[in-house]
Design a protein around this motif. Structure first.
Motif, PDB file in Angstrom:
ATOM      1  N   GLY A  32      45.561  58.145 -25.351  1.00  0.00           N
ATOM      2  CA  GLY A  32      46.199  56.905 -25.766  1.00  0.00           C
ATOM      3  C   GLY A  32      46.805  56.909 -27.153  1.00  0.00           C
ATOM      4  O   GLY A  32      47.120  55.841 -27.677  1.00  0.00           O
ATOM      5  N   LEU A  33      47.013  58.071 -27.768  1.00  0.00           N
ATOM      6  CA  LEU A  33      47.512  58.100 -29.140  1.00  0.00           C
ATOM      7  C   LEU A  33      48.812  57.323 -29.306  1.00  0.00           C
ATOM      8  O   LEU A  33      48.928  56.477 -30.197  1.00  0.00           O
ATOM      9  CB  LEU A  33      47.723  59.551 -29.605  1.00  0.00           C
ATOM     10  N   LYS A  78      40.503  52.090 -22.604  1.00  0.00           N
ATOM     11  CA  LYS A  78      39.990  50.754 -22.923  1.00  0.00           C
ATOM     12  C   LYS A  78      39.024  50.814 -24.104  1.00  0.00           C
ATOM     13  O   LYS A  78      39.045  49.935 -24.984  1.00  0.00           O
ATOM     14  CB  LYS A  78      39.300  50.149 -21.694  1.00  0.00           C
ATOM     15  N   ARG A  79      38.203  51.844 -24.126  1.00  0.00           N
ATOM     16  CA  ARG A  79      37.268  52.021 -25.241  1.00  0.00           C
ATOM     17  C   ARG A  79      38.041  52.260 -26.539  1.00  0.00           C
ATOM     18  O   ARG A  79      37.699  51.698 -27.585  1.00  0.00           O
ATOM     19  CB  ARG A  79      36.326  53.185 -24.945  1.00  0.00           C
ATOM     20  N   ASN A  84      39.931  50.691 -31.937  1.00  0.00           N
ATOM     21  CA  ASN A  84      41.048  50.572 -32.881  1.00  0.00           C
ATOM     22  C   ASN A  84      41.484  49.125 -33.105  1.00  0.00           C
ATOM     23  O   ASN A  84      42.503  48.887 -33.759  1.00  0.00           O
ATOM     24  CB  ASN A  84      42.233  51.409 -32.389  1.00  0.00           C
ATOM     25  N   THR A  85      40.708  48.187 -32.596  1.00  0.00           N
ATOM     26  CA  THR A  85      40.917  46.739 -32.786  1.00  0.00           C
ATOM     27  C   THR A  85      42.358  46.309 -32.518  1.00  0.00           C
ATOM     28  O   THR A  85      42.961  45.572 -33.290  1.00  0.00           O
ATOM     29  CB  THR A  85      40.481  46.292 -34.207  1.00  0.00           C
ATOM     30  N   VAL A  86      42.902  46.779 -31.381  1.00  0.00           N
ATOM     31  CA  VAL A  86      44.252  46.355 -31.000  1.00  0.00           C
ATOM     32  C   VAL A  86      44.241  45.682 -29.622  1.00  0.00           C
ATOM     33  O   VAL A  86      45.239  45.687 -28.908  1.00  0.00           O
ATOM     34  CB  VAL A  86      45.243  47.537 -31.021  1.00  0.00           C
ATOM     35  N   GLY A  87      43.109  45.081 -29.281  1.00  0.00           N
ATOM     36  CA  GLY A  87      42.962  44.458 -27.977  1.00  0.00           C
ATOM     37  C   GLY A  87      43.915  43.317 -27.719  1.00  0.00           C
ATOM     38  O   GLY A  87      44.214  43.010 -26.554  1.00  0.00           O
ATOM     39  N   ASP A  88      44.416  42.665 -28.770  1.00  0.00           N
ATOM     40  CA  ASP A  88      45.383  41.593 -28.590  1.00  0.00           C
ATOM     41  C   ASP A  88      46.800  42.120 -28.432  1.00  0.00           C
ATOM     42  O   ASP A  88      47.731  41.347 -28.191  1.00  0.00           O
ATOM     43  CB  ASP A  88      45.351  40.624 -29.781  1.00  0.00           C
TER      44      ASP A  88
END
Length: 219
Positions: A32-33, A78-79, A84-88
């Motif tokens: 996911g980079l 998903k992990r 990386n706190t980019v869930g939004d």
């Protein structure tokens, strides 16, 4: 992570306007980079636009869909989104290249449940071709994922290291898309190919040639 993913990530950081206000899919995300970097750029843009916090929903309108066909890989993505706190600003979805027909002129891709999903403005992909059949499937997928007028940036090692990539341009053209290719070594005076950056990546070999494909779907 693959060399092409590092190069494409550097490219996005250097060209943040590329992702501003656009709907985006990363194909074959792997760890996911590329998608994580893109989501980070969107997140930073959101804050520059005056949000109350970095975690606020994206005012720029951009959200990154990070895709792969492998369930274990998707779980890891998903992990990584959470870490990386980019869930939004990003989410993981199942997409299999070999389930896309390459015939949806209006745009729209099939997810893991076989449901048609909305087309996007921008497709990103790095090292997604490993055999000739992948070139056909990847071009079909890009065509279906893109809205008319949308564009894709794909970075890949040459055919000596990624079998089938030599077919990719012609397959995209077959579908009526416009393709421009650039030797990555010509971008930023070769700074994207610094060996100290790529030497730590998986599969990098000294002298490896990388190509950036800029693909446009006609309106």
């Amino acid at each position: 992570m693959w060399p092409s993913a590092v190069v494409l990530s550097f490219w996005i950081i250097s060209n943040p306007s590329l992702v501003h206000g656009r709907s985006i899919i990363e194909l074959g995300a792997g760890c996911g980079l590329v998608g994580l970097v893109t989501a980070g750029v969107v997140k930073n843009t959101n804050c520059l636009m005056g949000c109350d916090s970095a975690s606020s929903p994206p005012k720029s309108g951009a959200k990154v869909i990070m895709t792969d066909f492998n369930e274990v890989v998707l779980k890891n993505i998903k992990r990584n989104i959470h870490l990386n706190t980019v869930g939004d600003f990003a989410r993981a979805e199942k997409l299999d290249f070999y389930e896309q027909s390459g015939s949806n002129g209006a745009g729209g891709w099939l997810d893991g449940l076989g449901e048609r999903r909305e087309a996007v403005d921008l497709v990103l992909a790095a090292d997604v071709i490993c055999k000739p059949e992948d070139a056909v499937a990847a071009s079909n997928t890009i065509f279906d994922c893109l809205k008319p007028g949308g564009e894709a940036y794909v970075v890949s090692a040459d055919a000596a290291h990624r079998f089938g990539v030599e077919r990719f341009e012609s397959e995209c053209i077959r579908l009526g898309m416009i393709v421009c290719t650039t030797d990555v070594n010509e971008l930023y005076n070769g700074q994207l190919l610094l060996e100290q950056s790529l030497g730590q990546t998986s599969g990098f070999i000294e002298g490896m040639m990388l190509t950036m494909f800029h693909i446009t779907k006609l309106r």
